[in-house]
Enzyme design. Structure first.
Site, PDB file in Angstrom:
ATOM      1  CG  LEU A  46      -2.211  -0.755   1.213  1.00  0.00           C
ATOM      2  CD1 LEU A  46      -2.917  -0.630   2.563  1.00  0.00           C
ATOM      3  CD2 LEU A  46      -3.130  -0.269   0.101  1.00  0.00           C
ATOM      4  CG  ASP A  47       0.837   4.096  -3.209  1.00  0.00           C
ATOM      5  OD1 ASP A  47       1.759   3.303  -3.479  1.00  0.00           O
ATOM      6  OD2 ASP A  47       0.076   4.581  -4.063  1.00  0.00           O
ATOM      7  N   PRO A  48       2.210   4.887   1.031  1.00  0.00           N
ATOM      8  CG  PRO A  48       4.362   5.719   1.434  1.00  0.00           C
ATOM      9  CD  PRO A  48       3.498   5.124   0.350  1.00  0.00           C
ATOM     10  CB  ALA A  50      -3.088   3.697   0.508  1.00  0.00           C
TER      11      ALA A  50
END
Length: 303
Positions: A46-48, A50
């Site tokens: 997951l992107d930071p 998100a």
């Protein structure tokens, strides 16, 4: 002599509600430290920016990570119209702007184009490698990044809300390798208004639900209480929900744990099966293939 591994031989899945601005690798590190686990891994980065469902495997459960990573995922995200950024999210620099704003009906009529097996160009700021280097590293260095379109599977794509003229909220159910940020970019371009993601939450990673999540703050509050922390762990068997199961005897379990194959007997025994799960006393002990009525383990879980 082999060096003894540090930490506990604890095994199981923890479904973390990943907080905002924390990277997936950092999250895994914190969970591993809290549980004093020998090893840990996660299923689906997951992107930071998100939040949401980040399944983390500890110990022997890491052997089931590929099966969770390949599973279906669901996301809820908010798109802001009027600007496209170089990262396709709120972190990036604005590169295109528009005063146009789409109507709900204009958005909904386009959504079928994004359902099924589609071609999707990943964002320039992604972890895909180009000549051995990460695309995001090249993009951050100011280099032009050209990525090829990839086939991805999208099962559902719904417009949930239009809270104002500038924003729209969507839910998407998709397969492995899908970039949600790319939906904001592509929808914005098709609508002629441009767009980027301002909020992103993962709500499902098959077979783990949002309701299975535990927050990092709640885990941190239990620091040092290993029994309380272990109570949140989910059996490795749960990760293989939906895969064929084979109940085995004590002797068969012993042979499998040594890496040996076993002959399946009985009227209902399968002759051919991929990624079958050997179950002994309710626990997953191995994953393997059945060929001509013989089970051959590929991944054996210890303990």
């Amino acid at each position: 002599m082999a060096r003894k591994k540090k930490g506990r031989a604890v095994s199981g899945w923890l479904v973390l509600d990943k907080p905002y601005e924390l990277g997936s690798t950092q999250a895994v590190g914190k969970v591993r430290w809290l549980f004093q686990a020998q090893k840990a891994g996660h299923a689906g980065t997951l992107d930071p920016l998100a939040t949401g469902v980040l399944p983390i495997a500890l110990g022997e459960a890491t052997k089931t990570v590929p099966y969770v990573t390949d599973g279906e995922k669901a996301y809820r995200f908010t798109v802001q119209w009027g600007a496209q950024t170089n990262t396709d999210d709120i972190e990036g620099e604005v590169i295109l702007t528009s005063a146009a704003r789409p109507k709900r009906a204009e958005i909904e009529v386009l959504l079928p184009e994004f359902i099924g097996e589609i071609d999707q160009v990943p964002p320039a700021f992604s972890a895909i490698k180009i000549d051995g280097k990460r695309a995001y590293a090249e993009a951050r260095a100011g280099k032009a990044v050209q990525l090829e379109a990839r086939k991805v599977q999208v099962d559902q794509f719904k417009l949930i809300d239009c809270p104002d003229d500038d924003h729209a909220v969507f839910e998407v159910v998709c397969g492995k390798g899908t970039y949600v940020r790319a939906f904001a970019r592509d929808l914005g371009q098709r609508l002629g208004c441009f767009g980027h993601i301002t909020a992103l939450r993962r709500t499902f990673v098959e077979p783990f639900e949002e309701s299975d999540c535990i927050s990092l703050a709640d885990l941190m509050a239990l620091e040092g209480d290993l029994d309380a922390l272990d109570a949140f762990l989910i059996s490795p068997r749960a990760a293989m929900h939906g895969f064929p199961e084979l109940r085995v005897s004590e002797d068969e379990a012993r042979r499998i744990r040594l890496g040996n194959s076993i002959i399946l007997r009985g009227r209902d025994a399968p002759a051919e099966e991929e990624d079958a799960c050997a179950i002994y006393k309710g626990k997953l002990i191995a994953i393997g293939d059945v060929t001509k009525g013989t089970f051959q383990p590929k991944r054996v879980l210890l303990g």
